[in-house]
Every structure is written in C-alpha cells, then in structure tokens.
Design a protein around this motif. Structure first.
Motif, PDB file in Angstrom:
ATOM      1  N   LYS A  80       0.846  -1.187   0.000  1.00  0.00           N
ATOM      2  CA  LYS A  80       0.000   0.000   0.000  1.00  0.00           C
ATOM      3  C   LYS A  80       0.880   1.234   0.000  1.00  0.00           C
ATOM      4  N   VAL A  81       0.611   2.150  -0.913  1.00  0.00           N
ATOM      5  CA  VAL A  81       1.312   3.431  -0.980  1.00  0.00           C
ATOM      6  C   VAL A  81       0.415   4.474  -0.324  1.00  0.00           C
ATOM      7  N   ASN A  82       0.902   5.073   0.760  1.00  0.00           N
ATOM      8  CA  ASN A  82       0.123   6.027   1.530  1.00  0.00           C
ATOM      9  C   ASN A  82       0.663   7.435   1.296  1.00  0.00           C
ATOM     10  N   VAL A  83      -0.199   8.355   0.912  1.00  0.00           N
ATOM     11  CA  VAL A  83       0.198   9.724   0.595  1.00  0.00           C
ATOM     12  C   VAL A  83      -0.492  10.686   1.553  1.00  0.00           C
ATOM     13  N   SER A  84       0.270  11.615   2.101  1.00  0.00           N
ATOM     14  CA  SER A  84      -0.280  12.611   3.015  1.00  0.00           C
ATOM     15  C   SER A  84       0.398  13.952   2.779  1.00  0.00           C
ATOM     16  N   ALA A  85      -0.206  15.003   3.331  1.00  0.00           N
ATOM     17  CA  ALA A  85       0.381  16.342   3.259  1.00  0.00           C
ATOM     18  C   ALA A  85      -0.073  17.131   4.475  1.00  0.00           C
ATOM     19  N   ASN A  86       0.876  17.737   5.155  1.00  0.00           N
ATOM     20  CA  ASN A  86       0.575  18.551   6.341  1.00  0.00           C
ATOM     21  C   ASN A  86      -0.263  17.790   7.369  1.00  0.00           C
ATOM     22  N   GLY A  87       0.055  16.535   7.536  1.00  0.00           N
ATOM     23  CA  GLY A  87      -0.627  15.711   8.529  1.00  0.00           C
ATOM     24  C   GLY A  87      -1.976  15.185   8.103  1.00  0.00           C
ATOM     25  N   GLN A  88      -2.389  15.449   6.884  1.00  0.00           N
ATOM     26  CA  GLN A  88      -3.689  15.002   6.395  1.00  0.00           C
ATOM     27  C   GLN A  88      -3.506  13.949   5.314  1.00  0.00           C
ATOM     28  N   SER A  89      -4.224  12.835   5.445  1.00  0.00           N
ATOM     29  CA  SER A  89      -4.140  11.771   4.447  1.00  0.00           C
ATOM     30  C   SER A  89      -4.781  12.215   3.136  1.00  0.00           C
ATOM     31  N   LEU A  90      -4.065  11.985   2.054  1.00  0.00           N
ATOM     32  CA  LEU A  90      -4.594  12.288   0.723  1.00  0.00           C
ATOM     33  C   LEU A  90      -5.057  11.040  -0.013  1.00  0.00           C
ATOM     34  N   GLY A  91      -4.729   9.876   0.522  1.00  0.00           N
ATOM     35  CA  GLY A  91      -5.173   8.642  -0.114  1.00  0.00           C
ATOM     36  C   GLY A  91      -4.179   7.515   0.041  1.00  0.00           C
ATOM     37  N   SER A  92      -4.660   6.294  -0.138  1.00  0.00           N
ATOM     38  CA  SER A  92      -3.828   5.091  -0.110  1.00  0.00           C
ATOM     39  C   SER A  92      -4.135   4.277  -1.356  1.00  0.00           C
ATOM     40  N   PHE A  93      -3.104   3.655  -1.900  1.00  0.00           N
ATOM     41  CA  PHE A  93      -3.231   2.965  -3.176  1.00  0.00           C
ATOM     42  C   PHE A  93      -2.623   1.571  -3.070  1.00  0.00           C
ATOM     43  N   ASP A  94      -3.383   0.574  -3.508  1.00  0.00           N
ATOM     44  CA  ASP A  94      -2.946  -0.818  -3.422  1.00  0.00           C
ATOM     45  C   ASP A  94      -2.184  -1.227  -4.682  1.00  0.00           C
ATOM     46  N   PHE A  95      -1.085  -1.968  -4.477  1.00  0.00           N
ATOM     47  CA  PHE A  95      -0.303  -2.538  -5.576  1.00  0.00           C
ATOM     48  C   PHE A  95      -0.043  -4.001  -5.272  1.00  0.00           C
ATOM     49  N   ARG A  96      -0.150  -4.834  -6.299  1.00  0.00           N
ATOM     50  CA  ARG A  96       0.221  -6.237  -6.142  1.00  0.00           C
ATOM     51  C   ARG A  96       1.746  -6.361  -6.154  1.00  0.00           C
ATOM     52  N   VAL A  97       2.256  -7.284  -5.372  1.00  0.00           N
ATOM     53  CA  VAL A  97       3.696  -7.558  -5.349  1.00  0.00           C
ATOM     54  C   VAL A  97       3.899  -8.978  -5.881  1.00  0.00           C
ATOM     55  N   LYS A  98       4.690  -9.108  -6.941  1.00  0.00           N
ATOM     56  CA  LYS A  98       4.869 -10.398  -7.605  1.00  0.00           C
ATOM     57  C   LYS A  98       6.347 -10.668  -7.835  1.00  0.00           C
ATOM     58  N   ARG A  99       6.676 -11.915  -8.006  1.00  0.00           N
ATOM     59  CA  ARG A  99       8.051 -12.247  -8.381  1.00  0.00           C
ATOM     60  C   ARG A  99       8.214 -12.046  -9.893  1.00  0.00           C
ATOM     61  N   ILE A 100       9.445 -11.942 -10.330  1.00  0.00           N
ATOM     62  CA  ILE A 100       9.735 -11.813 -11.755  1.00  0.00           C
ATOM     63  C   ILE A 100       9.150 -13.019 -12.490  1.00  0.00           C
ATOM     64  N   PRO A 101       8.514 -12.822 -13.642  1.00  0.00           N
ATOM     65  CA  PRO A 101       7.941 -13.965 -14.375  1.00  0.00           C
ATOM     66  C   PRO A 101       9.011 -14.946 -14.819  1.00  0.00           C
ATOM     67  N   ASP A 102       8.589 -16.163 -15.104  1.00  0.00           N
ATOM     68  CA  ASP A 102       9.539 -17.197 -15.524  1.00  0.00           C
ATOM     69  C   ASP A 102      10.232 -16.805 -16.825  1.00  0.00           C
ATOM     70  N   PRO A 103      11.553 -16.936 -16.871  1.00  0.00           N
ATOM     71  CA  PRO A 103      12.257 -16.703 -18.125  1.00  0.00           C
ATOM     72  C   PRO A 103      12.099 -17.898 -19.060  1.00  0.00           C
ATOM     73  N   VAL A 104      12.493 -17.703 -20.315  1.00  0.00           N
ATOM     74  CA  VAL A 104      12.431 -18.764 -21.320  1.00  0.00           C
ATOM     75  C   VAL A 104      13.846 -19.273 -21.562  1.00  0.00           C
ATOM     76  N   PRO A 105      14.069 -20.592 -21.462  1.00  0.00           N
ATOM     77  CA  PRO A 105      15.405 -21.114 -21.772  1.00  0.00           C
ATOM     78  C   PRO A 105      15.688 -21.012 -23.260  1.00  0.00           C
ATOM     79  N   MET A 106      16.893 -20.625 -23.598  1.00  0.00           N
ATOM     80  CA  MET A 106      17.269 -20.419 -24.991  1.00  0.00           C
ATOM     81  C   MET A 106      18.611 -21.065 -25.281  1.00  0.00           C
ATOM     82  N   VAL A 107      18.767 -21.519 -26.513  1.00  0.00           N
ATOM     83  CA  VAL A 107      20.059 -21.933 -27.056  1.00  0.00           C
ATOM     84  C   VAL A 107      20.270 -21.087 -28.302  1.00  0.00           C
ATOM     85  N   GLY A 108      21.214 -20.165 -28.243  1.00  0.00           N
ATOM     86  CA  GLY A 108      21.366 -19.225 -29.342  1.00  0.00           C
ATOM     87  C   GLY A 108      20.123 -18.361 -29.461  1.00  0.00           C
TER      88      GLY A 108
END
Length: 208
Positions: A80-108
C-alpha cells in the motif's frame, strides 16, 4: 438610492476545485521482487515539498523523494502506498507484489525445434531470457540435464551445473547429425529476488 459609494475591506477565501492525488507505477501496475520499481506521485493543489509518502505491506521505499520514488518488493502479496500532506491523508493505493515472471530457456536464438547441426554445434550452452519484461533484470540457468538421442545408438545423458555445456555435454553436442534429437530437461533458473531456483521447462531440438 442615494448614489453614495461605500468602500469596505474584507477577506475572501476561494476553494478552487478539490485536491486530488495519484500514484502510478512508471513501468506497470505492479511491484516486482528483486528489481527497482519506479513510481510517480502527483498531488494536485499541494506543494511538492509538503507531500509525504510511506509504503506498507510487502514492499519498502528504497530511495527517491516524495514525487519520484524507487520501491522494492519484499515478498509476494500486496503493498500500500500512503500519501499525506501537512498531517492530512490524501489517499492510499494498493499494488500487487509479484516475483519476476519465468524466463524462457534459450540456445542461441532458439527455444527449441528444428536446428541445423552446424548452428547447434556452435552454441556454448543455455541462457535464460526474460521476454516482454520491461525491467533491467537477468536470470541465470543453474542446472539442467542434457539427453542425446542419436538415430542409431544408445541414449546418453549429461548433467550440467550451470548454463554452459560441461565438457561431457559439449562432446555430445559435437556429435550432432541430421535426424538426432537433444533434450534439455529439468532446467532450473534463478532470478533476482528468488530464494531458491525455479523450474522453467524442457527444450527439444531436432537436428537438421
């Protein structure tokens, strides 16, 4: 009406619009573990020096000011990203946290299928490619088994402890003839943020 002009002083307060705030991930709407995730915070009607940003949940603020920040994911989940100014909340924003996607094995330049014998023999081993991933990150092959299936001989196996062909595997690769097949199986890779290696599939090559 008397026609007299009366002059008075007073204080007028104008409220122009409503304060709004937005938080956007500069690359995509998710935080990835193991890479730098840049975000931009925009708060309309608020001086940038008054804006304060905090990160809670499965990510942390790594660097930057309260307008441009770098966020690092810690584990899969939600931040959650929480934003405020002068002691007043301006909003909170949700973000998903994920691992890096699977890479593809390659030969050349190939991830499997028909390949000319000379092209196959010229390769030094496998590498892991992150396709359609906008972040700077590199995954490494940590191991796999090469299985050589010649047309008129017994199957031979060779275990590799990294991306490059071992001496034994390279000797098997140099034997490639049209009609032979090669399997790379139990391929494992490790990406930034991974605690342990991950399986990324099997490759099959048909020598032409």
């Amino acid at each position: 009406l008397t026609g007299d002009v009366i002059r008075e002083t007073g204080e007028f307060v104008y409220e122009v619009g409503q304060r709004s705030v937005s938080v956007s991930a500069d690359m995509m709407n998710v935080f990835y573990i193991g890479v730098e995730n840049p975000i931009t915070v925009a708060a309309a009607g608020v001086a940038s020096g008054d804006v304060r940003v905090s990160i809670t949940g499965d990510a942390t603020k790594k660097s930057g000011n309260n307008k441009k920040l770098i966020v690092s994911g810690t584990k899969q989940g939600l931040a959650k990203v929480n934003v405020s100014a002068n002691g007043q909340s301006l909003g909170s924003f949700d973000f998903r946290v994920k691992r890096i996607p699977d890479p593809v094995p390659m030969v050349g330049t190939s991830d499997g299928g028909p390949i000319r014998s000379n092209d196959f023999k010229a390769q030094a081993g496998l590498y892991a490619l992150l396709k359609n991933f906008d972040f700077k990150a590199k995954c490494n092959i940590v191991g796999y088994e090469l299985v050589y299936v010649p047309q008129r001989a017994d199957v031979v196996r060779s275990v590799n402890g990294g991306g490059n062909f071992t001496t034994q595997s390279k000797a098997l690769v140099t034997r490639a003839r049209p009609g032979d097949s090669y399997f790379m199986q139990n391929i494992k890779a490790k990406c930034p943020g991974d605690d342990v290696s991950r399986p990324i599939g099997t490759m099959v090559f048909s020598i032409q």
